[in-house]
Design a protein around this motif. Structure first.
Motif, mmCIF file in Angstrom:
data_model
loop_
_atom_site.group_PDB
_atom_site.id
_atom_site.type_symbol
_atom_site.label_atom_id
_atom_site.label_comp_id
_atom_site.label_asym_id
_atom_site.label_seq_id
_atom_site.Cartn_x
_atom_site.Cartn_y
_atom_site.Cartn_z
ATOM 1 N N SER A 157 -6.788 84.269 65.801
ATOM 2 C CA SER A 157 -7.490 83.588 64.713
ATOM 3 C C SER A 157 -7.647 84.547 63.534
ATOM 4 C CB SER A 157 -8.868 83.122 65.192
ATOM 5 O OG SER A 157 -9.635 84.232 65.638
ATOM 6 N N LYS A 158 -8.056 84.028 62.388
ATOM 7 C CA LYS A 158 -8.175 84.856 61.191
ATOM 8 C C LYS A 158 -9.144 86.014 61.395
ATOM 9 C CE LYS A 158 -7.118 80.994 58.089
ATOM 10 N NZ LYS A 158 -7.649 80.108 57.029
ATOM 11 N N ASP A 159 -10.211 85.783 62.195
ATOM 12 C CA ASP A 159 -11.172 86.862 62.442
ATOM 13 C C ASP A 159 -10.817 87.659 63.695
ATOM 14 O OD1 ASP A 159 -11.732 85.023 64.395
ATOM 15 O OD2 ASP A 159 -13.823 84.682 63.790
ATOM 16 N N ARG B 17 -10.192 85.243 68.772
ATOM 17 C CA ARG B 17 -9.678 84.348 69.799
ATOM 18 C C ARG B 17 -8.212 84.011 69.508
ATOM 19 N NH1 ARG B 17 -12.101 81.446 65.926
ATOM 20 N NH2 ARG B 17 -11.263 79.401 65.347
ATOM 21 N N CYS B 18 -7.560 83.435 70.492
ATOM 22 C CA CYS B 18 -6.173 82.999 70.327
ATOM 23 C C CYS B 18 -6.171 81.529 69.898
ATOM 24 C CB CYS B 18 -5.413 83.175 71.640
ATOM 25 S SG CYS B 18 -3.709 82.597 71.583
ATOM 26 N N VAL B 19 -5.439 81.225 68.832
ATOM 27 C CA VAL B 19 -5.432 79.852 68.323
ATOM 28 C C VAL B 19 -4.123 79.123 68.621
ATOM 29 C CG1 VAL B 19 -7.101 80.324 66.496
ATOM 30 C CG2 VAL B 19 -4.659 80.653 66.047
ATOM 31 N N ASP B 20 -3.115 79.855 69.065
ATOM 32 C CA ASP B 20 -1.825 79.223 69.337
ATOM 33 C C ASP B 20 -0.980 80.164 70.184
ATOM 34 O OD1 ASP B 20 0.204 77.338 69.248
ATOM 35 O OD2 ASP B 20 1.025 78.074 67.359
#
Length: 262
Positions: A127-129, A132-135
């Motif tokens: 993720s941008k921050d 976490r994993c978003v994809d």
């Protein structure tokens, strides 16, 4: 001798090292060494690296740290390569982290028996921050390497003798890994795909924020390796497609940076 050598290169990356260090230290596998190559950082990077090294040493894992000026990321990676003793090499950048605590044990079970020279898998996108994993980005068919990178560098493991034979070409500032993988592919070296994520990729790295330059270097590498020519219509179309996408990605990055400064 360890089965695996992990090389981490850094430059003023103190804030990005916590997740990277934790992901290495929490592994349920210990037959590896860790080589940290810092480019003479002026923030707390070296302090953080010493803390990670101490945590690894407590688990009986060898960790080595050097901090000195270098001529870019691939020069630093080559320095790390020369310090390694493992049969296999793996590169993890500051801000990236291994997928979970059994990633190395799962991969190294394959490395112990495979006859392949490069083993690669899928990659998670942070993720941008970076919390976490978003994809999860699946590796593409290997044949696509003639036009683009089909897998992420942080999702690949390389036999050390293959990489020590020449190292990375520092004439390419952000795409020398692509040049290496393309050249060994054309040399009929053996690749093996693992159908699971290896790491989570930090999207704030150099190759993600200098997309236009990356596209230019990809094209130069393809021409140098003669997988495309200046008159090759298909190759030119692929290049222009990548270049347009790169301009868009660089534009988005600049907009985000401007918004942060306001």
């Amino acid at each position: 001798m360890p089965l695996l050598s992990i090389v981490v290169v850094t430059l003023n990356a103190s804030s990005a090292l916590r997740l990277t260090g934790e992901s290495i230290c929490c592994q349920d596998f210990d037959n590896f060494e860790c080589i940290f190559v810092d480019g003479k950082s002026i923030d707390d990077t070296v302090i953080k690296l010493k803390e990670i090294s101490a945590s690894l040493s407590q688990k009986g894992i060898t960790a080595e740290l050097i901090s000195e000026k270098d001529n870019g990321i691939y020069d630093a990676m080559n320095k790390g390569i020369n310090l390694t003793r493992g049969k296999w090499l793996y590169f993890l950048n500051a801000g990236d982290c291994l997928w979970n605590s059994n990633t190395l044990s799962r991969v190294c079970a394959v490395l112990k028996t495979t006859s392949s020279e490069i083993v690669y898998g899928d990659i998670g996108i942070a993720s941008k921050d970076a919390t976490r994993c978003v994809d999860v980005r699946k590796a593409e068919p290997l044949k696509n390497i003639k036009t683009r990178m089909p897998f992420c560098h942080q999702a690949s493991f390389i036999r050390s003798d293959l990489l020590k034979a020449g190292g990375y070409n520092c004439n390419y500032r952000i795409a020398a890994d692509y040049e290496f993988f393309l050249s060994v592919y054309l040399d009929s070296r053996s690749f093996e795909y693992l159908d699971f994520p290896i790491a989570i990729f930090d999207r704030t790295g150099l190759s993600s924020t200098s997309c236009v330059q990356l596209a230019h270097e990809f094209r130069a590498i393809q021409l140098d390796n003669k997988v495309s020519s200046s008159g090759d219509i298909r190759g030119r179309l692929c290049y222009w497609k990548l270049l347009l996408e790169s301009y868009y990605q660089d534009w988005k990055h600049k907009i985000k940076q401007t918004a942060k400064q306001k």
